[in-house]
Design a protein around this motif. Structure first.
Motif, PDB file in Angstrom:
ATOM      1  N   ILE A 148       3.528   0.950  12.403  1.00 27.65           N
ATOM      2  CA  ILE A 148       4.396   2.130  12.454  1.00 27.65           C
ATOM      3  C   ILE A 148       4.122   2.883  13.749  1.00 27.65           C
ATOM      4  O   ILE A 148       2.978   3.250  14.040  1.00 27.65           O
ATOM      5  CB  ILE A 148       4.153   3.066  11.251  1.00 27.65           C
ATOM      6  CG1 ILE A 148       4.429   2.342   9.938  1.00 27.65           C
ATOM      7  CG2 ILE A 148       5.035   4.315  11.366  1.00 27.65           C
ATOM      8  CD1 ILE A 148       4.067   3.149   8.701  1.00 27.65           C
ATOM      9  N   VAL A 188       4.417   6.246  15.576  1.00 27.58           N
ATOM     10  CA  VAL A 188       4.574   7.667  15.251  1.00 27.58           C
ATOM     11  C   VAL A 188       4.763   8.437  16.550  1.00 27.58           C
ATOM     12  O   VAL A 188       3.869   8.460  17.404  1.00 27.58           O
ATOM     13  CB  VAL A 188       3.346   8.206  14.493  1.00 27.58           C
ATOM     14  CG1 VAL A 188       3.586   9.650  14.054  1.00 27.58           C
ATOM     15  CG2 VAL A 188       3.019   7.321  13.303  1.00 27.58           C
ATOM     16  N   TYR A 241       8.319  -0.118  12.433  1.00 28.04           N
ATOM     17  CA  TYR A 241       8.963   1.097  11.926  1.00 28.04           C
ATOM     18  C   TYR A 241       8.635   2.255  12.863  1.00 28.04           C
ATOM     19  O   TYR A 241       7.663   2.210  13.619  1.00 28.04           O
ATOM     20  CB  TYR A 241       8.463   1.429  10.507  1.00 28.04           C
ATOM     21  CG  TYR A 241       8.820   0.383   9.470  1.00 28.04           C
ATOM     22  CD1 TYR A 241      10.004   0.467   8.751  1.00 28.04           C
ATOM     23  CD2 TYR A 241       7.973  -0.695   9.222  1.00 28.04           C
ATOM     24  CE1 TYR A 241      10.340  -0.491   7.801  1.00 28.04           C
ATOM     25  CE2 TYR A 241       8.298  -1.667   8.281  1.00 28.04           C
ATOM     26  CZ  TYR A 241       9.482  -1.565   7.581  1.00 28.04           C
ATOM     27  OH  TYR A 241       9.817  -2.520   6.648  1.00 28.04           O
ATOM     28  N   SER A 262       8.459   6.673  13.144  1.00 24.25           N
ATOM     29  CA  SER A 262       8.422   7.975  12.474  1.00 24.25           C
ATOM     30  C   SER A 262       8.330   9.062  13.539  1.00 24.25           C
ATOM     31  O   SER A 262       7.652   8.891  14.553  1.00 24.25           O
ATOM     32  CB  SER A 262       7.207   8.045  11.541  1.00 24.25           C
ATOM     33  OG  SER A 262       6.978   9.370  11.102  1.00 24.25           O
ATOM     34  N   THR A 291       1.241   9.519   3.220  1.00 22.41           N
ATOM     35  CA  THR A 291       2.660   9.418   3.582  1.00 22.41           C
ATOM     36  C   THR A 291       3.077   7.997   3.952  1.00 22.41           C
ATOM     37  O   THR A 291       3.994   7.421   3.352  1.00 22.41           O
ATOM     38  CB  THR A 291       2.985  10.371   4.748  1.00 22.41           C
ATOM     39  OG1 THR A 291       2.766  11.717   4.321  1.00 22.41           O
ATOM     40  CG2 THR A 291       4.445  10.220   5.174  1.00 22.41           C
ATOM     41  N   TYR A 292       2.434   7.401   4.931  1.00 22.89           N
ATOM     42  CA  TYR A 292       2.874   6.094   5.416  1.00 22.89           C
ATOM     43  C   TYR A 292       2.568   4.966   4.435  1.00 22.89           C
ATOM     44  O   TYR A 292       3.325   3.997   4.342  1.00 22.89           O
ATOM     45  CB  TYR A 292       2.280   5.812   6.795  1.00 22.89           C
ATOM     46  CG  TYR A 292       2.798   6.758   7.843  1.00 22.89           C
ATOM     47  CD1 TYR A 292       4.168   7.024   7.951  1.00 22.89           C
ATOM     48  CD2 TYR A 292       1.942   7.430   8.710  1.00 22.89           C
ATOM     49  CE1 TYR A 292       4.659   7.905   8.888  1.00 22.89           C
ATOM     50  CE2 TYR A 292       2.433   8.314   9.658  1.00 22.89           C
ATOM     51  CZ  TYR A 292       3.786   8.555   9.738  1.00 22.89           C
ATOM     52  OH  TYR A 292       4.281   9.447  10.666  1.00 22.89           O
ATOM     53  N   CYS A 308      12.547  14.084  11.053  1.00 27.30           N
ATOM     54  CA  CYS A 308      11.117  13.992  10.746  1.00 27.30           C
ATOM     55  C   CYS A 308      10.778  13.535   9.327  1.00 27.30           C
ATOM     56  O   CYS A 308       9.710  12.954   9.121  1.00 27.30           O
ATOM     57  CB  CYS A 308      10.444  15.326  11.022  1.00 27.30           C
ATOM     58  SG  CYS A 308      10.441  15.765  12.782  1.00 27.30           S
ATOM     59  N   LYS A 340      11.701  11.071   7.618  1.00 27.01           N
ATOM     60  CA  LYS A 340      12.320   9.752   7.509  1.00 27.01           C
ATOM     61  C   LYS A 340      11.435   8.691   8.164  1.00 27.01           C
ATOM     62  O   LYS A 340      10.739   8.984   9.140  1.00 27.01           O
ATOM     63  CB  LYS A 340      13.707   9.760   8.171  1.00 27.01           C
ATOM     64  CG  LYS A 340      14.682  10.723   7.490  1.00 27.01           C
ATOM     65  CD  LYS A 340      15.923  10.931   8.311  1.00 27.01           C
ATOM     66  CE  LYS A 340      16.863  11.897   7.597  1.00 27.01           C
ATOM     67  NZ  LYS A 340      16.363  13.267   7.573  1.00 27.01           N
ATOM     68  N   LEU A 341      11.490   7.485   7.627  1.00 23.97           N
ATOM     69  CA  LEU A 341      10.851   6.332   8.241  1.00 23.97           C
ATOM     70  C   LEU A 341      11.941   5.319   8.558  1.00 23.97           C
ATOM     71  O   LEU A 341      12.674   4.890   7.668  1.00 23.97           O
ATOM     72  CB  LEU A 341       9.813   5.712   7.296  1.00 23.97           C
ATOM     73  CG  LEU A 341       9.063   4.491   7.838  1.00 23.97           C
ATOM     74  CD1 LEU A 341       8.125   4.899   8.976  1.00 23.97           C
ATOM     75  CD2 LEU A 341       8.275   3.796   6.727  1.00 23.97           C
ATOM     76  N   TYR A 345       5.929  16.085   3.631  1.00 25.17           N
ATOM     77  CA  TYR A 345       5.983  16.662   4.975  1.00 25.17           C
ATOM     78  C   TYR A 345       5.953  18.183   4.897  1.00 25.17           C
ATOM     79  O   TYR A 345       6.729  18.796   4.154  1.00 25.17           O
ATOM     80  CB  TYR A 345       7.270  16.197   5.680  1.00 25.17           C
ATOM     81  CG  TYR A 345       7.365  16.514   7.153  1.00 25.17           C
ATOM     82  CD1 TYR A 345       7.069  15.550   8.106  1.00 25.17           C
ATOM     83  CD2 TYR A 345       7.758  17.775   7.597  1.00 25.17           C
ATOM     84  CE1 TYR A 345       7.165  15.825   9.474  1.00 25.17           C
ATOM     85  CE2 TYR A 345       7.852  18.064   8.947  1.00 25.17           C
ATOM     86  CZ  TYR A 345       7.561  17.089   9.889  1.00 25.17           C
ATOM     87  OH  TYR A 345       7.650  17.385  11.232  1.00 25.17           O
TER      88      TYR A 345
END
Length: 316
Positions: free
Chosen positions: A5, A7, A85, A87, A99-100, A155, A157-158, A198
């Motif tokens: 991911i 970020v 992905y 973020s 979260t992730y 923010c 959303k992934l 979040y």
């Protein structure tokens, strides 16, 4: 191999909050992260704090650049993102430690192009209990539902990296968050996770909470883009909500500006009237009856009219 991911964190003069944000990212239970900090010409200690985290964590990459605004900083981060992905996190906000881990579970299980989730303004408002089942949606067919559940901001959303190909936030514009339609068009599988992960910090004097003339014109430009995009793509599920959003904004902002009671904003009032009139001419009066009543007769008559229609429905 575990998915990666990326970020992306645009950073500008947030030294008082930046450590909270970065700690919440580096301490995630899911560790396979590429953390891209874009220092957008900060004049406080934010840039030095970014470098400090880079020294401590090899996953952290820092880009120092001249100030160009949040949209440009996000775009720069996107060009460097190599994860499966993506973020986005604003540098004065922070996320739940799981979260992730949670989002990736849904993303992988459902082959989701986009996973959305809830946010809070309360520091103690995190909720990881799955009290209700996730909601499965289609990015094109369910535009209005997705917006009502997760708003247009980037923010909470992934994103699967592929759905962002060719996308860039409009530089130099306020309301750059309103261009989500260009991403949703590429999303077949969307999952909304009803968990609050979040924390969105409300700061006095922040860009989106102060009145600026440019905000009005940039918002209209964004909503106009949504209408044109729907027409170009023959996206019927988007067109009506896009037109309604445009017209509703004209009405709402008209009364907000009018309350300022400042003659220097009279040209904005005239412009909002003109914009609404043009859309009524283009799409027909039947589509705008609510806005028409409010715009021509005021908020109180509008509320009385709406109350009357509700009572009438009950009687009939």
């Amino acid at each position: 191999m575990k998915p990666r991911i990326s970020v992306i964190v645009p950073v500008y003069n947030v030294e008082a909050y930046l450590r909270d944000c970065l700690d919440s990212i580096v301490n995630q239970t899911y560790q396979n992260l590429q953390i891209i900090l874009v220092d957008d010409g900060s004049t406080d200690k934010s840039g030095a704090i970014c470098d400090e985290y880079k020294e401590k964590d090899s996953r952290v990459h820092v880009i120092h650049k001249k100030n160009g605004g949040q949209a440009e900083a996000r775009n720069v981060g996107l060009t460097c993102a190599n994860g499966d992905y993506v973020s986005f996190i604003d540098s004065d906000d922070f996320i739940h430690p799981k979260t992730y881990e949670l989002l990736l579970t849904y993303a992988e299980a459902e082959n989701a192009d986009l996973v959305t989730f809830c946010y809070t303004h309360d520091e103690n408002g995190f909720n990881t209990q799955n009290k209700t089942e996730p909601i499965f949606l289609d990015g094109r067919k369910d535009f209005s539902t997705i917006i009502s559940l997760a708003n247009t901001g980037p923010c909470n959303k992934l994103y699967k990296r592929a759905v962002l190909d060719g996308f860039a936030f409009p530089v130099g514009k306020l309301h750059e968050d309103e261009y989500l339609h260009r991403i949703l068009y590429n999303c077949n599988n969307v999952v909304h996770v009803p968990q609050t992960l979040y924390f969105y910090r409300m700061r006095e004097g922040s860009t989106m909470h102060t009145f600026k003339e440019s905000k009005v014109f940039n918002a209209l430009e964004a909503f106009e883009d949504r209408i044109r995009f729907a027409q170009e793509k023959d996206w019927k599920e988007l067109l009506r909500p896009a037109v309604n959003r445009y017209a509703g904004y004209c009405v709402d902002e008209y009364f907000i500006v009018k309350k300022l009671n400042d003659k220097k904003y009279n040209h904005i009032l005239k412009h909002l009237k003109k914009c609404l009139a043009e859309k009524i001419d283009e799409f027909g009066k039947a589509m705008f009856w609510k806005q028409y009543v409010m715009f021509n007769y005021g908020i109180i008559p509008y509320k009385m009219f709406m109350l009357f229609t509700r009572l009438l429905r009950k009687v009939l």
